[in-house]
Design an enzyme around this catalytic site. Structure first.
Site, PDB file in Angstrom:
ATOM      1  CG  MET A 135      -2.096  -1.001   1.027  1.00  0.00           C
ATOM      2  SD  MET A 135      -3.240  -1.028   2.407  1.00  0.00           S
ATOM      3  CE  MET A 135      -2.393  -2.111   3.547  1.00  0.00           C
TER       4      MET A 135
ATOM      5  CB  CYS B  94      -1.257   1.021  -9.608  1.00  0.00           C
ATOM      6  SG  CYS B  94      -1.603   2.675  -8.985  1.00  0.00           S
TER       7      CYS B  94
ATOM      8  CG  ASN C 299      -5.950  -8.042  -2.633  1.00  0.00           C
ATOM      9  OD1 ASN C 299      -5.875  -7.153  -3.464  1.00  0.00           O
ATOM     10  ND2 ASN C 299      -6.008  -7.789  -1.353  1.00  0.00           N
TER      11      ASN C 299
ATOM     12  CG  ASP D   5     -13.924  -5.846  -0.964  1.00  0.00           C
ATOM     13  OD1 ASP D   5     -13.123  -4.889  -0.964  1.00  0.00           O
ATOM     14  OD2 ASP D   5     -14.863  -5.952  -1.774  1.00  0.00           O
TER      15      ASP D   5
ATOM     16  NE  ARG E 159      -9.560  -1.432   0.694  1.00  0.00           N
ATOM     17  CZ  ARG E 159     -10.631  -1.499  -0.071  1.00  0.00           C
ATOM     18  NH1 ARG E 159     -11.309  -0.413  -0.346  1.00  0.00           N
ATOM     19  NH2 ARG E 159     -11.030  -2.671  -0.555  1.00  0.00           N
TER      20      ARG E 159
HETATM   21  C1  FMN Z   1      -3.668   3.462   0.253  1.00  0.00           C
HETATM   22  C2  FMN Z   1      -3.504   2.296  -0.681  1.00  0.00           C
HETATM   23  C3  FMN Z   1      -2.343   2.172  -1.411  1.00  0.00           C
HETATM   24  C4  FMN Z   1      -2.161   1.094  -2.286  1.00  0.00           C
HETATM   25  N1  FMN Z   1      -0.966   0.954  -2.933  1.00  0.00           N
HETATM   26  C5  FMN Z   1      -0.731  -0.171  -3.678  1.00  0.00           C
HETATM   27  C6  FMN Z   1       0.551  -0.434  -4.228  1.00  0.00           C
HETATM   28  O1  FMN Z   1       1.522   0.327  -4.058  1.00  0.00           O
HETATM   29  N2  FMN Z   1       0.688  -1.570  -4.969  1.00  0.00           N
HETATM   30  C7  FMN Z   1      -0.339  -2.458  -5.176  1.00  0.00           C
HETATM   31  O2  FMN Z   1      -0.177  -3.477  -5.849  1.00  0.00           O
HETATM   32  N3  FMN Z   1      -1.560  -2.237  -4.639  1.00  0.00           N
HETATM   33  C8  FMN Z   1      -1.764  -1.140  -3.889  1.00  0.00           C
HETATM   34  N4  FMN Z   1      -2.980  -0.965  -3.276  1.00  0.00           N
HETATM   35  C9  FMN Z   1      -4.014  -2.006  -3.425  1.00  0.00           C
HETATM   36  C10 FMN Z   1      -3.933  -3.038  -2.295  1.00  0.00           C
HETATM   37  O3  FMN Z   1      -2.707  -3.735  -2.318  1.00  0.00           O
HETATM   38  C11 FMN Z   1      -5.089  -4.056  -2.406  1.00  0.00           C
HETATM   39  O4  FMN Z   1      -4.981  -4.723  -3.634  1.00  0.00           O
HETATM   40  C12 FMN Z   1      -6.458  -3.392  -2.318  1.00  0.00           C
HETATM   41  O5  FMN Z   1      -6.518  -2.453  -1.266  1.00  0.00           O
HETATM   42  C13 FMN Z   1      -7.565  -4.439  -2.114  1.00  0.00           C
HETATM   43  O6  FMN Z   1      -7.348  -5.164  -0.943  1.00  0.00           O
HETATM   44  P1  FMN Z   1      -8.159  -4.853   0.437  1.00  0.00           P
HETATM   45  O7  FMN Z   1      -9.613  -4.869   0.091  1.00  0.00           O
HETATM   46  O8  FMN Z   1      -7.733  -5.941   1.378  1.00  0.00           O
HETATM   47  O9  FMN Z   1      -7.719  -3.485   0.872  1.00  0.00           O
HETATM   48  C14 FMN Z   1      -3.185   0.118  -2.437  1.00  0.00           C
HETATM   49  C15 FMN Z   1      -4.361   0.270  -1.706  1.00  0.00           C
HETATM   50  C16 FMN Z   1      -4.531   1.324  -0.824  1.00  0.00           C
HETATM   51  C17 FMN Z   1      -5.803   1.415  -0.034  1.00  0.00           C
END
Ligand code: FMN
Length: 337
Positions: free
Chosen positions: A24, A107, A207, A209, A232
């Protein structure tokens, strides 16, 4: 008790538990990864790093790939569109301690996609293959890919990219089950993650939610994935990783600690950030994190507002310490619902 899940194998690396802390940007810096990994992650991933920026080796970029002090194994994530630059960047991060190099095809941020990086790569699967092939050839460690379903609803290319990935020697795939155009809207569609698992032989990490221990286990079982990645939901709540790990090990998960204990850990996080990054950089970053730690607390919005206005670490720490003392005095769990 027998384990409910199996270790995750990425090339020669065996991970336990099969649970990854999501990359993240602006969040999963070295300090956070070092602090959160022992809660129950088998692997952590850096913030995404620009392969273009790595050519110049400026201090901020080099800090992002620094794995010093983070329990191994560690993965470093790269983004970019030029196969030769990505290959060069992979060599650099490998030399700087990455056990795994991860390619970002996910991204959706315009500043990344306007240069054809991140999820924009998914608009050309042949070019994706060229990037993956170049990176795999450049390093002597496993290379993984993290991607979304496709650029938009009409172009769900994840299976196509995955088959090409497998053919060029990618060691594992993570799928965030949304399209790039969705950003974070709607729900991650885990039926696609299950479909990907059926389509390839290399390990698949699901991955999107995951937010509670039993729900994460159900998703893992129903989709048949080899591992899960959490983003998150873990922010301000690293105890969630320990709870999921317990279920994976066939144990009863421990309850989330009471509010005062959670805030004590937040203080430890805050102080470590100030020590390692200096006050000027740590204070604005930690405002965001304190907000995460206060999620679900009764009276959190008022406290959050006060913390948003603080200028110095001492002022912030004072407010949090007073809150902890009050919570302990009143024996208040302070959780809203
Ligand atoms: C603040 C933020 C920054 C993120 N930065 C990246 C990143 O640098 N590289 C990446 O592959 N995904 C990035 N993501 C996506 C997360 O790795 C993940 O795929 C996404 O949040 C869904 O997963 P979750 O529902 O568990 O949060 C980012 C997400 C958030 C919220």
């Amino acid at each position: 008790m027998p384990h409910v899940a199996a270790p995750l194998r990425i090339g020669p690396i065996e991970l336990w538990p099969p649970m990854v802390l999501a990359p993240m940007s602006g969040v999963t810096n070295r300090t956070l990864r070092a602090l959160y990994k022992p809660f129950g992650f088998g692997l952590t991933v850096t913030e995404f790093v620009s392969s273009n920026a790595l050519q110049y080796g400026n201090r901020r970029t080099m800090e992002m790939i620094d794995q010093h002090g983070v329990e191994k194994p560690v993965a470093t994530q790269l983004w970019g569109n030029d196969p030769a630059l990505m290959a060069h960047a992979a060599k650099v991060v490998r030399e700087c301690g990455a056990d795994i190099v991860d390619i970002n095809f996910g991204c959706p941020a315009p500043k990344v996609t306007k240069t054809e990086g991140g999820s924009a790569c998914l608009r050309d699967v042949v070019h994706c293959e060229a990037i993956m092939r170049a990176v795999v050839a450049a390093v002597d460690c496993p290379v993984t890919v993290k991607m979304r379903l496709g650029w938009n609803e009409g172009t769900l290319v994840y299976e196509e990219v995955a088959k090409r990935a497998q053919a060029v020697g990618i060691a594992a795939l993570t799928l965030h089950a949304r399209t790039a155009k969705q950003f974070y809207k709607g729900n991650a569609d885990w039926s696609h993650i299950a479909a990907l698992k059926r389509a390839v032989e290399i390990p698949v990490i699901g991955n999107g939610d995951l937010s509670d221990p039993q729900g994460a286990m159900n998703r893992m079982r129903e989709s048949g994935v080899d591992g899960i990645m959490l983003g998150r939901a873990i922010l301000g709540n690293p105890w969630l990783a320990g709870q999921i790990r317990a279920l994976m090990e066939g144990r009863e998960p421990e309850a989330t600690p009471p509010a005062a204990e959670r805030l004590r850990f937040a203080l430890h996080h805050y102080r470590t950030m100030v020590d390692e990054w200096g006050e000027a950089r740590a204070v604005p970053q930690m405002r965001k994190h304190l907000g995460y730690y206060l999620k679900g607390f009764r009276g959190a919005s008022e406290l959050r507002e006060r913390l948003m206005r603080t200028e110095t670490a001492a002022e912030t720490l004072g407010i949090v310490e007073t809150t902890i003392e009050r919570l302990e005095r009143e024996n208040d769990g302070m959780i809203a619902a």
